[in-house]
Design an enzyme around this catalytic site. Structure first.
Site, PDB file in Angstrom:
ATOM      1  N   GLU A  64      30.144  34.368  32.186  1.00  0.00           N
ATOM      2  CA  GLU A  64      31.048  33.526  31.558  1.00  0.00           C
ATOM      3  C   GLU A  64      31.058  32.156  31.475  1.00  0.00           C
ATOM      4  OE1 GLU A  64      35.065  35.058  32.854  1.00  0.00           O
ATOM      5  OE2 GLU A  64      34.481  37.224  32.772  1.00  0.00           O
ATOM      6  N   GLU A 112      30.703  45.659  31.808  1.00  0.00           N
ATOM      7  CA  GLU A 112      31.928  45.970  32.258  1.00  0.00           C
ATOM      8  C   GLU A 112      33.116  46.789  31.515  1.00  0.00           C
ATOM      9  OE1 GLU A 112      33.522  42.249  33.739  1.00  0.00           O
ATOM     10  OE2 GLU A 112      31.605  41.498  34.079  1.00  0.00           O
TER      11      GLU A 112
END
Length: 655
Positions: free
Chosen positions: A337, A444
């Site tokens: 991220e 994910e």
């Protein structure tokens, strides 16, 4: 007649083991999971009593002081019965009664703890805490399981849950206060567990149904024990430790590394022939504050000295963590991220970036490659289907590759919902990175049943679960078509009973995965594994329900339900749902397990009727009533039943 006090303990000797009474109770009501058949199977929906401390024998039943306080059994401390525990002469908030349980609790099993507390007369209100003390590998940690404000005027229940996942040298429940040191009373301690039902072993394995790429799941330490472990290994070819390899778990204090949670997961994967994705080496969250502190203990500012120190800490951390596992972990999410598409350069302004610029990314990939030269190294991010974010990530990866940085793959987290993104948006995400020649992974994945932040469903509607199944089907069809570029698809969790999407400001329950809270396959599962899936909860066919009101009286009625399996597969474990309307409720049920009484009724099987072969039926019955104050009228005639997630055909009621 007032009962006389009985002193249980005073002073600071080590905690004692639970007394013989506690052991006797446990011998009768608690047994670890065994491979042999038990004489009787507990109802999987009902809690099993593991421990009761009611002090009715006049002893402390293993509870003892943690410090210099006095713990006595007194009649004046009883909430129910004749005796309770009185805790007096406290000089510190952490002092209170404790019970050692490390030799009593089974790893991988969730336990619920409940007890009642009341402050002594005249004491000012305080916050009482139900806490846990744990000693693992010589390190003691403390965890709050539940808390509540308590006063002298009434009893207050403290509750919490705990799932042991590692072997502890010492494990104890205890009660403390957060503010002052008031005397208090404690009574009616209850520890229970909910048995995990056997998984379905007669359904296709995900790993076999999806040979185009490796299918994995994110796991917590509890997932490598019991039936959860069987579900994990049966369906998945890889696993990702969800939190156990993050910085706060592996190096909470500088220079002090711990792998207590990670090691059992890696060992489980090796034993079951599964590959491992390491997650994650660098992230702006779950990084201890000390990492960004200068030598004087102050928050780092962007100076050359602080940049060198931070990069040195990063290199040390990666060499230790990656080096511990070597080739036992084949893929790493190296950085996580790092993109912020709202910035002109597309880079997230994390402390990593503020201190080092983009050099922390280069350093992380370089060092990881030096330590594990055969591992596949991935840059991982969310919302990569959003054009601006996709382009920023593309530009970063292209730049790193041009510089010779060993980036081997791009990870698309894929936290999505039942409506977003579209197949076209997801395809654009995958197609964009094909020219770079890197591997792509879905890292994910989950599919939320919510499409807006203010939505809350006490019970997830069947139509939402059906929409979820369709979204899963669309996405996996797309992934299959890109199997030349996608090497793995990882679901972010094993089943709906343990998902990061639960909670939040609205404390809402989500159901984003392929298996439900009882580890049963959902319609989303069948949408993924069955090429001929027709929109139901199984590969073909369906169910038929006959609902009949057989008797009625003022304010109440009796009804019987017949469920017939009209599909071509055997159903092993079922859940029936229907809506009664806001004015009626179910009061009593037989031949099933009542999980929710209304207005949406949820009924599970009764274990002995869980197996429905094709064409077989099960019968249940219930007593219902009209909720007082809602008027009068005939009993409801439900028009929609669902078996698991699938709508059933309903026989028309007789005229």
């Amino acid at each position: 007649m007032r009962a006389s006090p009985r002193t249980a303990r005073r002073g600071r000797p080590p905690l004692l083991a639970a007394c013989s009474l506690v052991l006797a109770l446990l011998a009768g009501v608690f047994a670890p999971t065994a491979t042999g058949a038990a004489p009787t199977e507990p109802d999987p929906a009902l809690p099993v009593t593991v421990l009761v401390s009611d002090f009715e024998d006049g002893t402390a039943q293993g509870w003892a002081a943690r410090g210099g306080e006095t713990v006595t059994v007194e009649g004046t401390a009883a909430r129910t019965g004749s005796y309770g525990l009185a805790v007096t002469e406290r000089s510190a908030g952490w002092e209170g009664p404790a019970l050692r349980v490390d030799h009593l609790l089974e790893r991988g099993v969730e336990y619920t703890v409940s007890l009642w507390v009341r402050l002594a007369d005249g004491a000012a209100p305080d916050t009482a805490r139900l806490s846990l003390e744990r000693l693992v590998d010589g390190t003691t940690s403390y965890h709050t399981l539940g808390s509540a404000v308590v006063g002298p005027d009434g009893w207050v229940e403290l509750t919490g849950t705990h799932t042991p996942t590692v072997a502890a040298e010492h494990l104890a429940f205890y009660v403390e206060t957060a503010g002052g040191t008031p005397s208090f009373r404690m009574d009616d301690v209850l520890v229970t567990r909910i048995p995990v039902p056997p998984i379905q072993r007669d359904i296709p394995a995900l790993r076999d149904a999806l040979p185009e790429f490796t299918v994995g799941a994110a796991v917590s330490p509890r997932d490598v024990y019991g039936e959860r472990a069987e579900l994990l290994a049966r369906h998945h070819g890889s696993l990702t430790p969800g939190n156990a390899l993050k910085w706060d778990a592996t190096q909470p204090v500088e220079g002090v590394f711990r792998f207590t949670d990670a090691d059992p997961i890696i060992e489980f994967a090796e034993e079951r022939g599964m590959t491992v994705r390491g997650h994650t080496l660098v992230w702006h969250q779950q990084t201890p504050a000390w990492v960004f502190t200068d030598p004087d203990g102050e928050p780092m500012t962007p100076t050359p000295e602080n940049k060198a120190l931070l990069l040195d800490r990063l290199e040390t951390h990666i060499r230790e963590v990656v080096g511990r596992y070597g080739d036992r972990i084949g893929t790493w999410d190296v950085v996580n991220e790092v993109i912020d598409e709202s910035r002109s350069d597309g880079m997230r302004r994390s402390p990593w970036y503020e201190i080092t610029g983009s050099d922390y990314i280069r350093t992380a990939f370089r060092v990881a490659h030096e330590v594990a030269p055969d591992a596949r190294l991935v840059i991982n991010d969310y919302n990569t289907n959003v054009p601006a974010k996709r382009e920023a990530l593309y530009d970063l990866v292209a730049m790193l590759l041009d510089e010779g940085v060993p980036v081997h793959g791009v990870g698309h987290q894929t936290h999505i919902n039942i409506e977003w993104p579209s197949v076209a948006e997801a395809e654009a995400m995958l197609e964009r990175f094909v020219p770079l020649g890197v591997e792509q992974e879905i890292t994910e994945m989950d599919v939320s049943v919510y499409t807006a932040p203010d939505q809350v469903f006490p019970v997830v509607p069947a139509e939402r679960l059906a929409a979820q199944a369709r979204q899963y089907r669309r996405m996996f069809e797309l992934f299959r078509s890109y199997s030349e570029h996608i090497t793995s698809v990882t679901l972010w969790g094993l089943a709906d009973d343990d998902t990061w999407l639960d909670g939040g400001p609205l404390d809402r329950k989500d159901a984003p995965l392929l298996f439900d809270e009882r580890l049963r396959a959902k319609s989303a599962y069948w949408a993924v594994v069955d090429p001929g899936w027709d929109g139901g909860a199984g590969p073909s066919g369906g169910c038929l329900v006959d609902h009949r009101v057989t008797d009625r009286w003022p304010g109440g009625f009796r009804a019987e339900i017949t469920i017939r399996n009209t599909s071509s597969r055997t159903i092993d474990g079922w859940t029936l749902n229907w809506t009664t309307g806001p004015e009626h409720r179910v009061d009593h049920l037989w031949n099933g397990t009542l999980l929710d009484r209304g207005p949406r009724v949820v009924v599970g099987d009764a274990s002995w009727n869980a197996l429905l072969a094709p064409g077989a039926s099960a019968n249940i019955g219930y007593l219902g009533s009209r909720i007082p104050g809602t008027g009068s009228g005939a009993p409801p005639e439900p028009t929609l039943f669902t078996l698991d997630d699938r709508a059933c055909r309903l026989l028309a009621p007789e005229a």
